[in-house]
Design an enzyme around this catalytic site. Structure first.
Site, mmCIF file in Angstrom:
data_model
loop_
_atom_site.group_PDB
_atom_site.id
_atom_site.type_symbol
_atom_site.label_atom_id
_atom_site.label_comp_id
_atom_site.label_asym_id
_atom_site.label_seq_id
_atom_site.Cartn_x
_atom_site.Cartn_y
_atom_site.Cartn_z
ATOM 1 N N SER A 198 -1.727 -5.990 -0.456
ATOM 2 C CA SER A 198 -1.406 -5.345 -1.734
ATOM 3 C C SER A 198 -2.678 -5.181 -2.558
ATOM 4 C CB SER A 198 -0.339 -6.133 -2.491
ATOM 5 O OG SER A 198 -0.851 -7.373 -2.880
ATOM 6 N N ASP A 215 2.137 -23.345 20.355
ATOM 7 C CA ASP A 215 1.228 -22.740 21.334
ATOM 8 C C ASP A 215 1.260 -21.214 21.193
ATOM 9 O OD1 ASP A 215 3.520 -21.843 22.604
ATOM 10 O OD2 ASP A 215 3.590 -23.548 23.968
ATOM 11 N N HIS A 255 -2.290 -25.446 16.236
ATOM 12 C CA HIS A 255 -2.242 -25.421 17.697
ATOM 13 C C HIS A 255 -1.814 -26.762 18.294
ATOM 14 C CE1 HIS A 255 -2.588 -23.617 21.473
ATOM 15 N NE2 HIS A 255 -3.713 -22.925 21.309
ATOM 16 N N GLY A 270 -1.968 -7.129 6.130
ATOM 17 C CA GLY A 270 -2.985 -6.169 5.693
ATOM 18 C C GLY A 270 -2.348 -5.006 4.952
HETATM 19 N N1 COA Z 1 0.073 -2.410 1.870
HETATM 20 C C1 COA Z 1 0.179 -1.381 1.064
HETATM 21 N N2 COA Z 1 0.859 -1.415 -0.117
HETATM 22 C C2 COA Z 1 1.431 -2.585 -0.461
HETATM 23 C C3 COA Z 1 1.364 -3.706 0.355
HETATM 24 C C4 COA Z 1 0.650 -3.609 1.578
HETATM 25 N N3 COA Z 1 0.541 -4.632 2.410
HETATM 26 N N4 COA Z 1 2.042 -4.717 -0.247
HETATM 27 C C5 COA Z 1 2.513 -4.233 -1.396
HETATM 28 N N5 COA Z 1 2.160 -2.955 -1.532
HETATM 29 C C6 COA Z 1 2.505 -2.086 -2.639
HETATM 30 C C7 COA Z 1 3.907 -2.409 -3.152
HETATM 31 O O1 COA Z 1 4.875 -1.764 -2.388
HETATM 32 C C8 COA Z 1 3.839 -1.898 -4.570
HETATM 33 O O2 COA Z 1 3.992 -0.480 -4.597
HETATM 34 P P1 COA Z 1 5.158 0.255 -5.437
HETATM 35 O O3 COA Z 1 4.605 0.337 -6.816
HETATM 36 O O4 COA Z 1 5.330 1.528 -4.749
HETATM 37 O O5 COA Z 1 6.379 -0.629 -5.362
HETATM 38 C C9 COA Z 1 2.417 -2.238 -4.980
HETATM 39 O O6 COA Z 1 1.690 -2.419 -3.770
HETATM 40 C C10 COA Z 1 2.325 -3.511 -5.811
HETATM 41 O O7 COA Z 1 3.083 -4.542 -5.184
HETATM 42 P P2 COA Z 1 3.137 -5.968 -5.884
HETATM 43 O O8 COA Z 1 3.583 -5.824 -7.289
HETATM 44 O O9 COA Z 1 1.851 -6.670 -5.674
HETATM 45 O O10 COA Z 1 4.347 -6.728 -5.138
HETATM 46 P P3 COA Z 1 4.433 -7.423 -3.729
HETATM 47 O O11 COA Z 1 5.787 -8.018 -3.703
HETATM 48 O O12 COA Z 1 4.097 -6.506 -2.635
HETATM 49 O O13 COA Z 1 3.343 -8.597 -3.748
HETATM 50 C C11 COA Z 1 2.311 -10.628 -4.417
HETATM 51 C C12 COA Z 1 3.501 -9.699 -4.570
HETATM 52 C C13 COA Z 1 2.540 -11.819 -5.294
HETATM 53 C C14 COA Z 1 2.210 -11.093 -2.979
HETATM 54 C C15 COA Z 1 1.002 -9.878 -4.784
HETATM 55 O O14 COA Z 1 1.068 -9.417 -6.096
HETATM 56 C C16 COA Z 1 -0.247 -10.725 -4.638
HETATM 57 O O15 COA Z 1 -0.569 -11.567 -5.467
HETATM 58 N N6 COA Z 1 -1.020 -10.474 -3.547
HETATM 59 C C17 COA Z 1 -2.258 -11.163 -3.282
HETATM 60 C C18 COA Z 1 -2.044 -12.361 -2.380
HETATM 61 C C19 COA Z 1 -3.357 -13.089 -2.136
HETATM 62 O O16 COA Z 1 -4.178 -13.235 -3.010
HETATM 63 N N7 COA Z 1 -3.536 -13.548 -0.891
HETATM 64 C C20 COA Z 1 -4.742 -14.186 -0.507
HETATM 65 C C21 COA Z 1 -4.556 -15.647 -0.503
HETATM 66 S S1 COA Z 1 -6.006 -16.470 0.070
#
Ligand code: COA
Length: 444
Positions: free
Chosen positions: A365, A418, A414, A386
């Site tokens: 996202s 597995d 692991h 991704g």
């Molecule tokens: N690829 C493309 N677009 C994506 C996507 C992906 N993998 N995941 C979400 N989107 C889109 C969503 O569909 C949304 O679009 P919309 O406006 O058409 O609905 C937009 O991106 C925003 O989504 P979001 O509000 O972030 O909701 P979400 O439920 O998909 O994600 C979280 C929620 C909490 C997971 C996200 O906000 C977040 O914090 N992500 C980062 C996680 C992170 O930091 N990971 C690393 C840890 S080390």
């Protein structure tokens, strides 16, 4: 459950039980997602506010035990200042442990005499937090010196009622300039107060002329000079959620990680979500892809409490959706919306942040195609998702079609899982997402 757990923790503390047993207001607040704790105070029995044995004295309040083994917290926000009048149950301050945010409330009517900490200081359980002069003494002083309702008292009510959203840096800027955040109108999302809002406020108050904005074409821009860099290195202590991250990721290093990646064709899911999104929105819920990703998970745990890595202003946090196995996609979306709102406001409870059995990190996202996620102990697997990208693919007839492709990167312990087990899990998960109608058929 959360309330039961908290009450169990509290039951160790007799003075808190008597509050819970007769003060409904206290219990109602406990049931809210954000924890609300009262100050502990020295030994006497609390039966009614007017029977307080310590009337008319300065009482030193200590930060009482807030359970979950928490020994120290970071002071995130003061709702009062020295000289403020407080009533019982008024919010005193917001503190944050490595597990949750907690609002500390007053048990006295009185006047705040001393704050023991600055913002962002570490406060310790059992150490004094504030001094409060209890009502009787305050009343006698007021009779002599102060009007019944002071301006300060009124302002304090505003601060209590309305919670301000601002980053610690903005709060510090406001504090350094003696600006009350409650008096500044925030122009950010959900009324968040930005640095510009503080500067604008300051300009209005003091008439100070701020440097012209580059957008303002009527003011001539100065002739450009070579830029002078005046930045200084800053060393900051690791605290709050970051401290929890250091602890859990150091423990994670001991786990032999096994990585496994694949591609998922989300073409059908993308179409399905487009259909369902307005329906969910009409019910007040934002339906992203995450509820589908969460629902498609299967594990051997009795409860599937799936954690979601969440990027917030306070840092990375991992709240979890409880019992995904018995929730519909819509119910998961509703819970996710709640967790996101609380996460953004830094108000997730300990219950929301603990008990996870598996984690999904939707880094897509924000961006990226592949990741190497690190297991959050004591869990045994994690998946990183991704970005979904439109890419050409071949169908079974060998024809090219535009597909919505997302990469998933799994890490598994692991010692326990597995490669074959990870691969079968991933294949099943992928099959649900590539054919979302299977989810309707199979998943509860
Ligand atoms: N690829 C493309 N677009 C994506 C996507 C992906 N993998 N995941 C979400 N989107 C889109 C969503 O569909 C949304 O679009 P919309 O406006 O058409 O609905 C937009 O991106 C925003 O989504 P979001 O509000 O972030 O909701 P979400 O439920 O998909 O994600 C979280 C929620 C909490 C997971 C996200 O906000 C977040 O914090 N992500 C980062 C996680 C992170 O930091 N990971 C690393 C840890 S080390």
């Amino acid at each position: 459950m959360a309330a039961v757990r908290m009450l169990r923790t509290w039951s160790k503390n007799a003075r808190l039980i008597c509050v819970c047993s007769f003060q409904t207001r206290g219990i109602v607040r406990v049931l809210k997602p954000k924890c609300v704790y009262f100050f502990g105070y020295p030994s006497f029995n609390y039966s009614h506010p007017h029977h307080l044995a310590l009337h008319g004295q300065i009482v030193q309040f200590k930060l009482s035990d807030i359970g979950e083994g928490i020994r120290e917290v970071t002071v995130k926000e003061w709702y009062v200042k020295e000289g403020d009048t407080v009533s019982q149950f008024d919010s005193i301050c917001e503190v944050q442990s490595d597990k949750a945010s907690v609002t500390i409330t007053s048990r006295y009517d009185g006047v705040i005499k001393k704050l023991y900490y600055n913002l962002d200081d570490i406060a310790y359980v059992g150490k004094p937090l504030v001094d409060i002069e209890t009502e009787a003494l305050k009343d006698s002083e007021e009779d002599v010196e102060t009007p019944a309702v002071s301006h300060d008292e009124h302002t304090h009510q505003e601060i209590k009622g309305q919670k301000t959203l601002a980053t610690p840096a903005v709060r510090r800027l406001a504090m350094e300039n003696n600006i009350k955040l409650s008096e500044v109108v925030g122009s950010g999302k959900d009324g968040r107060i930005l640095k510009e809002d503080i500067l604008n406020y300051l300009e209005k108050q003091t008439g100070a002329i701020l440097p012209p904005s580059p957008k303002d074409k009527t003011i001539p821009m100065p002739i450009s000079k070579p830029p002078v860099f005046i930045g200084k290195d800053k060393t900051e202590p690791i605290k709050g959620f970051q401290k929890a991250m250091v602890k859990s990721m150091s423990a994670a290093l001991k786990i032999p990680h096994f990585g496994y990646c694949d591609e998922v064709d989300l073409t059908e899911l993308v179409k399905l979500r487009e259909e369902l999104k307005p329906i969910a929105l009409a019910r007040g819920i934002k339906l992203s892809f995450m509820p589908f990703f969460l629902k498609a998970n299967i594990t051997y745990k009795a409860s599937h409490n799936i954690g979601i890595a969440m990027d917030t202003e306070q840092g990375l946090i991992v709240p979890n959706v409880k019992n995904v196995q018995i929730c519909s996609v819509f119910e998961i979306a509703t819970e996710l919306n709640r967790l996101q709102k609380l996460g953004t406001a830094g108000q997730l409870s300990t219950t929301d942040l603990t008990g996870g059995t598996f984690t999904l990190s939707n880094i897509g996202s924000i961006g990226g195609t592949y990741a190497k996620p690190v297991i959050l102990p004591p869990e045994v697997a994690i998946g990183a998702l991704g970005s979904i990208k439109a890419l050409p693919q071949f169908n079974q007839k060998g024809e090219v079609y535009p597909a919505q492709i997302m990469n998933v990167s799994w890490s598994a312990d692991h010692r326990i899982i597995d490669g074959a087990t990870m691969s079968s899990f991933s294949n099943l998960w992928k099959s649900y997402l590539e054919n979302p109608s299977f989810m309707l058929l199979d998943l509860k």
